[in-house]
Design an enzyme around this catalytic site. Structure first.
Site, mmCIF file in Angstrom:
data_model
loop_
_atom_site.group_PDB
_atom_site.id
_atom_site.type_symbol
_atom_site.label_atom_id
_atom_site.label_comp_id
_atom_site.label_asym_id
_atom_site.label_seq_id
_atom_site.Cartn_x
_atom_site.Cartn_y
_atom_site.Cartn_z
ATOM 1 N N GLU A 199 -8.191 -15.914 12.866
ATOM 2 C CA GLU A 199 -8.595 -14.643 12.260
ATOM 3 C C GLU A 199 -10.114 -14.511 12.303
ATOM 4 O O GLU A 199 -10.811 -15.046 11.430
ATOM 5 C CB GLU A 199 -8.141 -14.596 10.797
ATOM 6 N N GLY A 215 -2.782 -8.177 7.128
ATOM 7 C CA GLY A 215 -3.168 -7.793 5.768
ATOM 8 C C GLY A 215 -2.729 -6.372 5.471
ATOM 9 O O GLY A 215 -1.575 -6.096 5.156
ATOM 10 N N GLY A 216 -3.650 -5.424 5.616
ATOM 11 C CA GLY A 216 -3.435 -4.025 5.232
ATOM 12 C C GLY A 216 -2.131 -3.415 5.722
ATOM 13 O O GLY A 216 -1.400 -2.780 4.946
ATOM 14 N N HIS A 273 -7.685 -19.566 4.436
ATOM 15 C CA HIS A 273 -8.001 -18.176 4.793
ATOM 16 C C HIS A 273 -9.502 -17.950 4.639
ATOM 17 O O HIS A 273 -10.123 -18.534 3.744
ATOM 18 C CB HIS A 273 -7.207 -17.213 3.897
ATOM 19 N N GLU A 312 -11.124 -15.666 3.347
ATOM 20 C CA GLU A 312 -11.530 -15.227 2.001
ATOM 21 C C GLU A 312 -11.610 -16.422 1.050
ATOM 22 O O GLU A 312 -12.467 -16.466 0.161
ATOM 23 C CB GLU A 312 -10.555 -14.151 1.499
ATOM 24 N N GLY A 350 -9.873 -6.578 7.886
ATOM 25 C CA GLY A 350 -10.048 -5.417 7.003
ATOM 26 C C GLY A 350 -11.097 -4.430 7.470
ATOM 27 O O GLY A 350 -11.514 -3.553 6.716
ATOM 28 N N ASN A 370 0.299 -10.963 4.819
ATOM 29 C CA ASN A 370 -0.499 -11.555 3.748
ATOM 30 C C ASN A 370 -0.904 -10.408 2.828
ATOM 31 O O ASN A 370 -1.785 -9.622 3.160
ATOM 32 C CB ASN A 370 -1.730 -12.249 4.360
ATOM 33 N N TRP A 371 -0.230 -10.325 1.700
ATOM 34 C CA TRP A 371 -0.467 -9.174 0.812
ATOM 35 C C TRP A 371 -1.763 -9.302 0.018
ATOM 36 O O TRP A 371 -2.167 -8.369 -0.678
ATOM 37 C CB TRP A 371 0.719 -9.010 -0.162
ATOM 38 N N LYS A 372 -2.387 -10.460 0.067
ATOM 39 C CA LYS A 372 -3.633 -10.711 -0.684
ATOM 40 C C LYS A 372 -3.425 -10.352 -2.160
ATOM 41 O O LYS A 372 -2.321 -10.519 -2.667
ATOM 42 C CB LYS A 372 -4.801 -9.964 -0.035
ATOM 43 N N SER A 387 -7.057 -6.812 11.419
ATOM 44 C CA SER A 387 -6.786 -5.409 11.763
ATOM 45 C C SER A 387 -5.649 -5.238 12.769
ATOM 46 O O SER A 387 -5.729 -4.400 13.661
ATOM 47 C CB SER A 387 -8.065 -4.726 12.256
HETATM 48 P P1 13P Z 1 -6.204 -7.098 7.818
HETATM 49 O O1 13P Z 1 -4.927 -7.015 8.628
HETATM 50 O O2 13P Z 1 -6.202 -6.188 6.638
HETATM 51 O O3 13P Z 1 -7.407 -6.965 8.692
HETATM 52 O O4 13P Z 1 -6.254 -8.588 7.192
HETATM 53 C C1 13P Z 1 -6.057 -9.663 8.028
HETATM 54 C C2 13P Z 1 -5.899 -10.900 7.209
HETATM 55 O O5 13P Z 1 -6.848 -11.367 6.604
HETATM 56 C C3 13P Z 1 -4.578 -11.524 7.136
HETATM 57 O O6 13P Z 1 -4.640 -12.780 6.572
#
Ligand code: 13P
Length: 252
Positions: free
Chosen positions: A167, A234-235, A95, A97, A173, A9-11, A213
């Site tokens: 999640e 994510g990251g 999600h 967010e 993050g 998920n590149w956000k 993470s």
């Molecule tokens: P991180 O891997 O950066 O913690 O993000 C997780 C995420 O929200 C994937 O949707």
């Protein structure tokens, strides 16, 4: 047997040029992977070019959100049919967010899932508790509320098309991954819930990803738990080398 699914998920990261640079590397470095389903979820603006570049490869494309209406006066929104045409197989919905920053409710997420399924794409439905909720010992209640709300009205066949992503908000993050025991416990709870809402057979078939993470050095530990079938990353999905390591995690 559930096929593991690792999704990036590149956000709100990477413009079209940067997205293409990343998938160019991934396409080459992941060409030999067939035992793991690989998905990348770039921002809307890069979806079509990424899809064009990945066509014919073993990497699928997903979107990070959508609206539930087909078209019309909804300034700033994107419809499921637009995503379908842009090449998406998956759409991430609910999600944390989206829930926290954009105040998305379970009811809204439920309508979005319906709309995504009606375009024959596959929803990745996210759920997860905040730190405060975990400390109050209401994690299971929160997950149950999010999933029963999100899944309301769907048939068993529709459930089988979905992926669930657990999640924990406190792990996103932050570098603070849930321990394998914490993650497994909630994944098992989710599978039992699906079994109650549908059947054991369906619960055994649905894949449940962990997100929060996930990094190359903890992915194998998590993936070797019985109810963890994948990762939503994510990251660590933003760099080719770390995403490749995630996809090529060590199996027990
Ligand atoms: P991180 O891997 O950066 O913690 O993000 C997780 C995420 O929200 C994937 O949707």
């Amino acid at each position: 047997m559930r096929k593991p699914i690792i999704a990036g998920n590149w956000k709100m990261n990477k413009n079209v040029t940067e997205s293409l640079e990343l998938v160019k590397d991934l396409r080459f470095k992941l060409a030999d992977v067939s035992d793991v389903e690989v998905v990348v979820c770039p921002p809307f603006t890069a979806l079509y070019s990424v899809y064009q570049f990945l066509k014919g490869s073993n990497i699928k494309v997903g979107a990070q959100n959508c609206y539930f209406e087909k078209k019309g006066a909804f300034t700033g929104e994107v419809s499921p049919s637009m995503l379908k045409e842009a090449g998406c197989t998956y759409v991430i919905l609910g999600h944390s967010e989206r829930r926290q920053i954009f105040k998305e409710s379970d009811e809204l997420i439920n309508r979005k899932i319906r709309a995504v399924l009606s375009e024959e794409m596959l929803p990745i439905l996210c759920c997860g508790e905040t730190l405060e909720e975990r400390e109050k010992n209401v994690t299971n209640e929160v997950i149950k509320r999010q999933l029963t709300g999100g899944l309301k009205g769907f048939t068993e066949d529709e459930m089988l098309k979905m992926v669930i992503a657990y999640e924990p908000v406190w792990a996103i993050g932050t570098g603070k991954t849930a321990s394998k025991e914490q993650a497994q416990e909630v994944h098992k709870f989710i599978r039992d819930l699906i079994s109650k809402l549908y059947s054991q057979k369906t619960a055994d078939a649905v894949r449940i990803q962990y997100g929060g993470s996930v990094k190359p050095d903890n992915v194998s530990i998590l993936m070797n738990e019985p109810d963890i079938d994948g990762a939503l990353v994510g990251g660590a999905a933003l760099e080719a080398d770390s995403f490749v390591k995630l996809v090529k995690f060590e199996k027990k």
